[in-house]
Motif scaffolding. Structure first.
Motif, PDB file in Angstrom:
ATOM      1  N   PRO A 274      -0.176   3.335   8.907  1.00  0.00           N
ATOM      2  CA  PRO A 274      -0.407   4.782   8.834  1.00  0.00           C
ATOM      3  C   PRO A 274       0.441   5.479   7.784  1.00  0.00           C
ATOM      4  O   PRO A 274       0.133   6.600   7.372  1.00  0.00           O
ATOM      5  CB  PRO A 274      -0.053   5.268  10.251  1.00  0.00           C
ATOM      6  N   ASP A 275       1.513   4.820   7.331  1.00  0.00           N
ATOM      7  CA  ASP A 275       2.371   5.417   6.309  1.00  0.00           C
ATOM      8  C   ASP A 275       1.889   5.122   4.895  1.00  0.00           C
ATOM      9  O   ASP A 275       2.467   5.609   3.927  1.00  0.00           O
ATOM     10  CB  ASP A 275       3.812   4.907   6.467  1.00  0.00           C
ATOM     11  N   GLN A 276       0.830   4.303   4.773  1.00  0.00           N
ATOM     12  CA  GLN A 276       0.298   3.944   3.457  1.00  0.00           C
ATOM     13  C   GLN A 276      -1.012   4.674   3.208  1.00  0.00           C
ATOM     14  O   GLN A 276      -1.920   4.634   4.038  1.00  0.00           O
ATOM     15  CB  GLN A 276       0.049   2.432   3.379  1.00  0.00           C
ATOM     16  N   ARG A 277      -1.128   5.339   2.056  1.00  0.00           N
ATOM     17  CA  ARG A 277      -2.376   6.004   1.699  1.00  0.00           C
ATOM     18  C   ARG A 277      -3.425   4.995   1.256  1.00  0.00           C
ATOM     19  O   ARG A 277      -4.626   5.262   1.297  1.00  0.00           O
ATOM     20  CB  ARG A 277      -2.124   7.026   0.591  1.00  0.00           C
ATOM     21  N   GLU A 278      -2.971   3.837   0.807  1.00  0.00           N
ATOM     22  CA  GLU A 278      -3.863   2.768   0.386  1.00  0.00           C
ATOM     23  C   GLU A 278      -3.097   1.463   0.541  1.00  0.00           C
ATOM     24  O   GLU A 278      -1.865   1.463   0.623  1.00  0.00           O
ATOM     25  CB  GLU A 278      -4.303   2.961  -1.062  1.00  0.00           C
ATOM     26  N   PRO A 279      -3.775   0.319   0.618  1.00  0.00           N
ATOM     27  CA  PRO A 279      -3.054  -0.954   0.766  1.00  0.00           C
ATOM     28  C   PRO A 279      -2.134  -1.221  -0.422  1.00  0.00           C
ATOM     29  O   PRO A 279      -2.379  -0.760  -1.538  1.00  0.00           O
ATOM     30  CB  PRO A 279      -4.187  -1.989   0.830  1.00  0.00           C
ATOM     31  N   VAL A 280      -1.066  -1.966  -0.169  1.00  0.00           N
ATOM     32  CA  VAL A 280      -0.184  -2.392  -1.255  1.00  0.00           C
ATOM     33  C   VAL A 280      -0.992  -3.265  -2.207  1.00  0.00           C
ATOM     34  O   VAL A 280      -1.664  -4.210  -1.789  1.00  0.00           O
ATOM     35  CB  VAL A 280       1.016  -3.184  -0.701  1.00  0.00           C
ATOM     36  N   SER A 281      -0.956  -2.944  -3.482  1.00  0.00           N
ATOM     37  CA  SER A 281      -1.765  -3.669  -4.451  1.00  0.00           C
ATOM     38  C   SER A 281      -1.245  -5.088  -4.636  1.00  0.00           C
ATOM     39  O   SER A 281      -0.037  -5.333  -4.678  1.00  0.00           O
ATOM     40  CB  SER A 281      -1.769  -2.939  -5.795  1.00  0.00           C
ATOM     41  N   ILE A 287      -5.374  -1.740  -9.234  1.00  0.00           N
ATOM     42  CA  ILE A 287      -5.398  -1.631  -7.775  1.00  0.00           C
ATOM     43  C   ILE A 287      -6.243  -2.772  -7.226  1.00  0.00           C
ATOM     44  O   ILE A 287      -7.206  -3.205  -7.858  1.00  0.00           O
ATOM     45  CB  ILE A 287      -6.010  -0.285  -7.335  1.00  0.00           C
ATOM     46  N   GLY A 288      -5.896  -3.244  -6.033  1.00  0.00           N
ATOM     47  CA  GLY A 288      -6.741  -4.226  -5.370  1.00  0.00           C
ATOM     48  C   GLY A 288      -6.031  -5.531  -5.114  1.00  0.00           C
ATOM     49  O   GLY A 288      -4.815  -5.582  -4.933  1.00  0.00           O
TER      50      GLY A 288
END
Length: 313
Positions: A274-281, A287-288
């Protein structure tokens, strides 16, 4: 159960692609009008090479358009061991790139890979080692005799009001223990991570309850207990019943293991943070994720008398 491993990768692959698309629609730390390249690809140990997906982020001020996000003119290639593999655009699907020879090559355990996707001024790179193949050897269960009372939350009823959608129900918390063979001594051990998942096929689905159970976990493989050259992991999933005295309904359970290096482990562990706006790249310069994994899964039928894999003869 290697025939199921290919299907498992496709399921994981689809889930990761959705995560990247979600990230692509977010307002990232980059300027909103500066496109970033989103890459999605996997090598599955012992399996033929698979397609790679390349997209770009779009401004959040505009409706998301998959066709506009697709990148079909990138230069995509990978060095796998001593071979250079080039990927070409799939004429039937924008943003999808196919390996030379239609995936005729195989990612073998121990192969070193170096991947790159170049689009305009962006250079996205990833590198690593193909892990040893993983195989589920056994699955066993501990099932309570009676269900337990639990406060459940209906996520569809949650809102900005004081309504929480909370109600009292009954669940069977079921322990499932997975056994698999440990990797050979000295090979990939320090780099090895495993993702274990328990996915019941029931009408009950509560992400809130799952937070307090352990149905999906990413961990370093060397930290798990070992006995007779076997590693073990125990997780817990829930099956709900309407009334206190109801028996456990028969249901199917998909059990899966993914062995990987640290890049995929960080990516997978951060998807629901919940503290991440997107997965760690898991790539550099974009990204990805582009990573090497080994996947195995089995399907087990579970009822009030228990369940097991392999099935008793």
């Amino acid at each position: 159960m290697k025939p199921q491993a290919i299907h498992s990768v496709r399921l994981v692959f689809a889930g990761m692609l959705c995560a990247c698309f979600a990230a692509a629609g977010c307002d990232t730390v980059a300027p909103v009008d500066e496109a970033q390249v989103v890459v999605e690809g996997f090598l599955n140990s012992g399996q033929p090479l698979q397609p790679v997906f390349v997209h770009r982020t779009l401004s959040p001020r505009q409706p998301y358009d998959a066709a506009q996000a697709a990148v079909s003119d990138a230069a995509v290639e990978m060095r796998l061991g001593d071979k250079l593999v080039r990927y070409t655009p799939d004429p039937g699907q924008s943003g999808r790139y196919l390996p030379e020879g239609n995936g005729a090559g195989v990612a073998a355990a121990g192969d070193v890979f170096s991947f790159s996707a170049v689009w305009r001024d962006a250079v996205v790179e990833a590198n690593g080692v193909v892990p040893p193949e993983i195989e589920i050897l056994a699955v066993s269960f501990e099932i309570p005799e009676e269900p337990v009372s639990a406060v459940l939350l209906d996520s569809l009823a949650l809102s900005d009001t004081l309504a929480t959608g909370a109600y009292t129900g009954y669940i069977y918390p079921i322990e499932a223990t997975i056994e698999w063979a440990a990797p050979e001594a000295g090979f990939f051990q320090e780099e090895s991570w495993v993702r274990a998942q328990l996915q019941p096929f029931t009408t009950f689905s509560s992400p809130i309850v799952d937070l307090f159970l352990r149905s999906d976990e990413v961990f370093r493989e060397q930290t798990q207990e070992i006995s007779a050259e076997r590693k073990t992991w125990t997780g817990v999933y829930a099956v709900s019943v309407p009334e206190e005295g109801d028996p456990l309904p028969e249901h199917g359970l998909r059990v899966s293991l993914v062995r990987s290096g640290p890049d995929y482990a960080r990516f997978a562990a951060s998807r629901d943070d919940p503290d991440q706006r997107e997965p760690v790249s898991g790539v550099q310069g974009g990204i990805g994720i582009f990573a090497a994994v080994s996947v195995d899964s089995v399907h087990v039928q579970v009822d009030r008398t228990g369940g097991a894999f392999p099935s008793p003869q």
